[in-house]
Motif scaffolding. Structure first.
Motif, PDB file in Angstrom:
ATOM      1  N   ALA A  20      -8.362   1.111   1.700  1.00 44.59           N
ATOM      2  CA  ALA A  20      -7.258   0.174   1.470  1.00 44.59           C
ATOM      3  C   ALA A  20      -7.779  -1.159   0.935  1.00 44.59           C
ATOM      4  O   ALA A  20      -8.860  -1.617   1.308  1.00 44.59           O
ATOM      5  CB  ALA A  20      -6.491  -0.046   2.760  1.00 44.59           C
ATOM      6  N   THR A  73      -2.999   0.745  -4.021  1.00 43.98           N
ATOM      7  CA  THR A  73      -2.243  -0.494  -3.867  1.00 43.98           C
ATOM      8  C   THR A  73      -1.357  -0.648  -5.098  1.00 43.98           C
ATOM      9  O   THR A  73      -1.841  -0.577  -6.231  1.00 43.98           O
ATOM     10  CB  THR A  73      -3.168  -1.714  -3.742  1.00 43.98           C
ATOM     11  OG1 THR A  73      -3.998  -1.541  -2.596  1.00 43.98           O
ATOM     12  CG2 THR A  73      -2.362  -2.995  -3.590  1.00 43.98           C
ATOM     13  N   ALA A 123      -3.957   1.409   5.223  1.00 45.59           N
ATOM     14  CA  ALA A 123      -3.537   2.646   4.583  1.00 45.59           C
ATOM     15  C   ALA A 123      -4.623   3.689   4.750  1.00 45.59           C
ATOM     16  O   ALA A 123      -5.782   3.373   5.025  1.00 45.59           O
ATOM     17  CB  ALA A 123      -3.265   2.413   3.093  1.00 45.59           C
ATOM     18  N   LEU A 176      -4.457  -4.947   3.697  1.00 45.40           N
ATOM     19  CA  LEU A 176      -3.507  -3.848   3.823  1.00 45.40           C
ATOM     20  C   LEU A 176      -4.091  -2.753   4.709  1.00 45.40           C
ATOM     21  O   LEU A 176      -5.307  -2.619   4.838  1.00 45.40           O
ATOM     22  CB  LEU A 176      -3.169  -3.275   2.445  1.00 45.40           C
ATOM     23  CG  LEU A 176      -2.534  -4.239   1.442  1.00 45.40           C
ATOM     24  CD1 LEU A 176      -2.375  -3.566   0.090  1.00 45.40           C
ATOM     25  CD2 LEU A 176      -1.184  -4.739   1.953  1.00 45.40           C
ATOM     26  N   SER A 178       2.694   0.790   8.830  1.00 43.64           N
ATOM     27  CA  SER A 178       1.582   1.493   8.187  1.00 43.64           C
ATOM     28  C   SER A 178       1.389   2.863   8.812  1.00 43.64           C
ATOM     29  O   SER A 178       1.072   3.835   8.119  1.00 43.64           O
ATOM     30  CB  SER A 178       0.294   0.669   8.314  1.00 43.64           C
ATOM     31  OG  SER A 178       0.432  -0.577   7.674  1.00 43.64           O
ATOM     32  N   SER A 222      -0.193   5.068   1.089  1.00 43.25           N
ATOM     33  CA  SER A 222      -1.254   5.921   1.603  1.00 43.25           C
ATOM     34  C   SER A 222      -1.302   7.251   0.862  1.00 43.25           C
ATOM     35  O   SER A 222      -0.359   7.632   0.159  1.00 43.25           O
ATOM     36  CB  SER A 222      -1.050   6.167   3.097  1.00 43.25           C
ATOM     37  OG  SER A 222      -1.345   5.020   3.848  1.00 43.25           O
ATOM     38  N   SER A 254       0.821  -1.203   0.000  1.00 46.67           N
ATOM     39  CA  SER A 254       0.000   0.000   0.000  1.00 46.67           C
ATOM     40  C   SER A 254       0.858   1.258   0.000  1.00 46.67           C
ATOM     41  O   SER A 254       1.962   1.275   0.545  1.00 46.67           O
ATOM     42  CB  SER A 254      -0.926   0.018   1.218  1.00 46.67           C
ATOM     43  OG  SER A 254      -0.173   0.025   2.417  1.00 46.67           O
TER      44      SER A 254
END
Length: 342
Positions: A109, A120, A115, A113, A314, A29, A27
């Motif tokens: 997300a 992705t 985010a 994952l 993350s 963000s 991921s």
């Protein structure tokens, strides 16, 4: 993991055997949502339409490859792998209500994952699991799709899917039931966009005037090809990793027929002022530090865990953001999409 089932489905479909298909999947963000485009309109503030951007925080309106080195210019990245300071961006999806007002559709997300929205990202080495690929060089950049497209066909590697409420274990690379057009009905699991970049390079140019001509898809490739499958044309003989972007648009809050158009037509519009869906596009500026991407490809890294690379949490990735340059309302209900005349 559902995404592993997707990878296996791709393998079986393309005839690569029953082994696990190696693909980095991680991921990135949200870095910023802004009206900037250093590829198509470098230096222009604002750019013609809104983009959602992820990756290294040195992203700006110009990013001249002769002077802008992403790894050394960035102080953080919104991506899982902390050596990836590349930038990735796409158009932004809006909802148009029955009363004519617009609201930006947020992202969420992908499965497995964590985010804050964003994208992705997939990096896929040679599909046969044996051939080597050559990682991108500093200054490399490319574009897939056409922001001005008004009909299908111009970007066969850009597609959408109406997602079910739970996971979808069929292919993720623009095969059925994906479509270049936006879905017509309400989607219980949101709308997924997939953007798949070419896997063949001319071996000389890190860019081209249209940001496309220096790369190519393998000969005979179609919407279901994945990885560096197929033979590269003589004009573009070097196999490069396949970059694929997956964006999950959270259209679920808008699944209320009372605010949809009275005629029942689909209400979603790209930031390019396109209600059909053909203008979605993806931009890529390479920014991996040193030889990190080549190490990852040689190691056949799989998923979001790679011993050849450095990773960050993350939480750390989600903290990497930057303020918008163009100040305009992108979060509330508005009478127009930023940059567009309705």
């Amino acid at each position: 993991m559902q995404w592993k089932a997707l990878a296996l489905a791709l393998l079986v479909e393309r005839g690569f055997g029953q082994g696990m298909f190696p693909m980095m999947r991680f991921s990135c963000s949200q870095l910023v949502v802004d009206r900037l485009d250093p590829l198509v309109t470098p230096g222009s503030i604002p750019s013609p339409h809104l983009h959602q951007i992820v990756g290294g925080n040195s992203f700006n309106a110009s990013m001249d490859p002769a002077t802008h080195d992403l790894p050394s210019s960035s102080t953080c990245t919104s991506c899982t792998f902390s050596e990836d300071f590349s930038n990735y961006w796409t158009a932004v999806l809006f909802f148009k209500a029955r009363n004519g007002t617009y609201k930006r559709v947020p992202q969420f997300a992908s499965e497995g994952l964590r985010a804050d929205g964003g994208i992705t990202v997939y990096y896929i080495p040679a599909a046969d699991g044996r051939s080597n690929v050559t990682a991108f060089k500093p200054g490399f950049r490319m574009l897939v799709g056409d922001a001005a497209a008004t009909a299908p066909g111009s970007a066969r590697k850009v597609c959408h899917r109406c997602m079910p409420k739970t996971g979808d274990n069929s292919n993720i690379n623009c095969g059925a039931p994906d479509s270049q057009a936006l879905p017509a009905g309400q989607c219980a699991g949101g709308i997924r966009s997939v953007i798949t970049f070419p896997t063949c390079w001319d071996g000389v140019n890190t860019d081209s005037p249209d940001h496309m001509s220096h790369v190519a898809y393998p000969e005979g490739s179609n919407g279901n090809d994945v990885g560096a499958a197929g033979n590269c044309p003589a004009s573009h003989p070097v196999k490069i990793p396949q970059v694929m972007l997956e964006v999950m648009w959270d259209t679920r809050p808008f699944n209320d027929k009372s605010i949809w158009p009275e005629d029942g037509s689909q209400p979603f519009v790209w930031s390019t002022n396109d209600k059909d869906g053909y203008s979605q596009h993806g931009d890529y500026v390479f920014g991996w530090e040193g030889d990190s991407l080549q190490r990852a490809m040689d190691a056949r890294c799989n998923g979001a865990v790679c011993n050849a690379l450095k990773t960050q949490s993350s939480e750390a990735a989600m903290k990497c953001t930057k303020p918008r340059v163009v100040e305009e309302d992108i979060d509330g209900w508005t009478t127009s999409i930023p940059g567009q005349t309705m």
